[in-house]
Write an enzyme that holds these catalytic residues in place. Structure first.
Site, PDB file in Angstrom:
ATOM      1  N   HIS A   1       0.847 -11.510   1.996  1.00 42.88           N
ATOM      2  CA  HIS A   1      -0.240 -10.815   1.299  1.00 42.88           C
ATOM      3  C   HIS A   1      -0.918 -11.692   0.245  1.00 42.88           C
ATOM      4  O   HIS A   1      -2.136 -11.690   0.097  1.00 42.88           O
ATOM      5  CB  HIS A   1       0.315  -9.546   0.638  1.00 42.88           C
ATOM      6  CG  HIS A   1      -0.703  -8.495   0.376  1.00 42.88           C
ATOM      7  ND1 HIS A   1      -0.414  -7.163   0.349  1.00 42.88           N
ATOM      8  CD2 HIS A   1      -2.038  -8.577   0.122  1.00 42.88           C
ATOM      9  CE1 HIS A   1      -1.508  -6.470   0.084  1.00 42.88           C
ATOM     10  NE2 HIS A   1      -2.507  -7.307  -0.054  1.00 42.88           N
TER      11      HIS A   1
ATOM     12  N   TYR B   1       0.815  -1.225   0.000  1.00 45.86           N
ATOM     13  CA  TYR B   1       0.000   0.000   0.000  1.00 45.86           C
ATOM     14  C   TYR B   1       0.851   1.279   0.000  1.00 45.86           C
ATOM     15  O   TYR B   1       0.335   2.359  -0.254  1.00 45.86           O
ATOM     16  CB  TYR B   1      -0.959   0.045   1.204  1.00 45.86           C
ATOM     17  CG  TYR B   1      -1.915  -1.132   1.321  1.00 45.86           C
ATOM     18  CD1 TYR B   1      -2.120  -2.013   0.266  1.00 45.86           C
ATOM     19  CD2 TYR B   1      -2.623  -1.361   2.501  1.00 45.86           C
ATOM     20  CE1 TYR B   1      -2.987  -3.094   0.387  1.00 45.86           C
ATOM     21  CE2 TYR B   1      -3.496  -2.431   2.627  1.00 45.86           C
ATOM     22  CZ  TYR B   1      -3.665  -3.304   1.559  1.00 45.86           C
ATOM     23  OH  TYR B   1      -4.528  -4.370   1.688  1.00 45.86           O
TER      24      TYR B   1
END
Ligand SMILES: NC(=O)c1ccc[n+]([C@@H]2O[C@H](COP(=O)([O-])OP(=O)(O)OC[C@H]3O[C@@H](n4cnc5c(N)ncnc54)[C@H](OP(=O)(O)O)[C@@H]3O)[C@@H](O)[C@H]2O)c1
Length: 272
Positions: A102, A44
């Site tokens: 992730h 992110y």
């Protein structure tokens, strides 16, 4: 104090795609409302922004649950630990509460990256570890190869997608599920039944969708830039959907609407 994904930590605040002042402002508002679990990721590009705003909240660090995720490109033996150490520096913490992988590795066995995750846990870099976007076969492989417990598998979970197989396997192997895209980025609003059910409870369609997720035993992760939406997403503990209401919402899962697929994310596995 709650343990991972229990109590107030069942309602997490996601930070993608927020950055800089937008992220800081959203996190300040979310914390005022009562959120204590915050979800970020190396991907992110906002761990440093989150790390900068957390001390300003005036909330004891032990009362927060900070989750971050290792980027798929950092899952090799040479990159894994340095990447986690950078996350800790950026987040200004010696230990994250939850460290996730992730995405599973494309076409590769899951064991090497899981072993690195466990190494990070044993070094004390994370209080808890987990995964994200794992299929049923991957969850089974994970519990076979690890001594440490995986506390969560964060997956796309909302009323427009049937995740019954993943739910059943998660229960069988003892891994909790956590949601992302919990309101399918707004797609749920095309289905009037959610609003109709909400009317009987004085709740909105979004709140009904989130309550359905919670009643499936799945922890929530929601994101909004607007105070009213953040508040609504947090106010989902004071009503209960009946089994017939749950079943009416179950019907929507036949829409088979999936946001994270191979076209949108190169790391997406073949889903169950
Ligand atoms: N592990 C993974 O691979 C993965 C993938 C995707 C996302 N995530 C995580 O999950 C979090 C949430 O997922 P998401 O943001 O992609 O999807 P989402 O929660 O389904 O949708 C977020 C969007 O919905 C709007 N919204 C939020 N609450 C609302 C409400 N009550 N009423 C109306 N609109 C509302 C927000 O706009 P406004 O700002 O206008 O409210 C925002 O644009 C992310 O922030 C991230 O932390 C993880």
């Amino acid at each position: 104090m709650s343990t991972a994904f229990t109590g107030v930590f069942q309602r997490g605040f996601g930070t993608f795609p927020l950055r800089s002042e937008k992220l800081k402002s959203a996190v300040r508002t979310a914390a005022e409302i009562g959120y204590r679990a915050f979800d970020t990721a190396q991907w992110y590009g906002n761990e440093a922004d989150l790390g900068a705003v957390l001390p300003e909240l005036g909330i004891d660090r032990t009362l927060l649950q900070i989750t971050t995720k290792v980027h798929p490109h950092n899952m090799s033996a040479d990159k894994f630990m340095p990447s986690v150490e950078k996350s800790l520096r950026d987040l200004k913490t010696e230990q994250v509460d939850v460290l996730l992988l992730h995405w599973p590795p494309n076409d590769n066995p899951v064991e090497p990256s899981l072993t690195l995750l466990q190494d990070a846990y044993e070094k004390g870099y994370a209080k808890h570890i987990g995964v994200s976007n794992y299929t049923t076969a991957m969850m089974r492989a994970a519990v076979r190869c690890l001594d440490a417990k995986l506390v969560i598998n964060q997956i796309e979970f909302h009323p427009l997608l049937n995740q019954d197989k993943v739910l059943a396997t998660a229960a069988e192997v003892g891994i909790r599920l956590g949601s992302y895209c919990s309101i399918a980025r707004g797609e749920i609003f095309k289905y009037p039944v959610l609003g109709e059910i909400g009317e009987g409870h004085g709740k909105s369609a979004a709140q009904v969708a989130l309550r359905w997720i919670l009643q499936k035993g799945v922890a929530l992760n929601t994101m909004s830039t607007k105070r009213a939406n953040m508040q609504a997403n947090f106010d989902v503990m004071d009503f209960v959907l009946s089994s017939s209401e749950m079943q009416k919402i179950d019907v929507l899962t036949t829409a088979d609407y999936r946001i994270s697929n191979a076209e949108t994310v190169p790391f997406a596995p073949v889903w169950d």
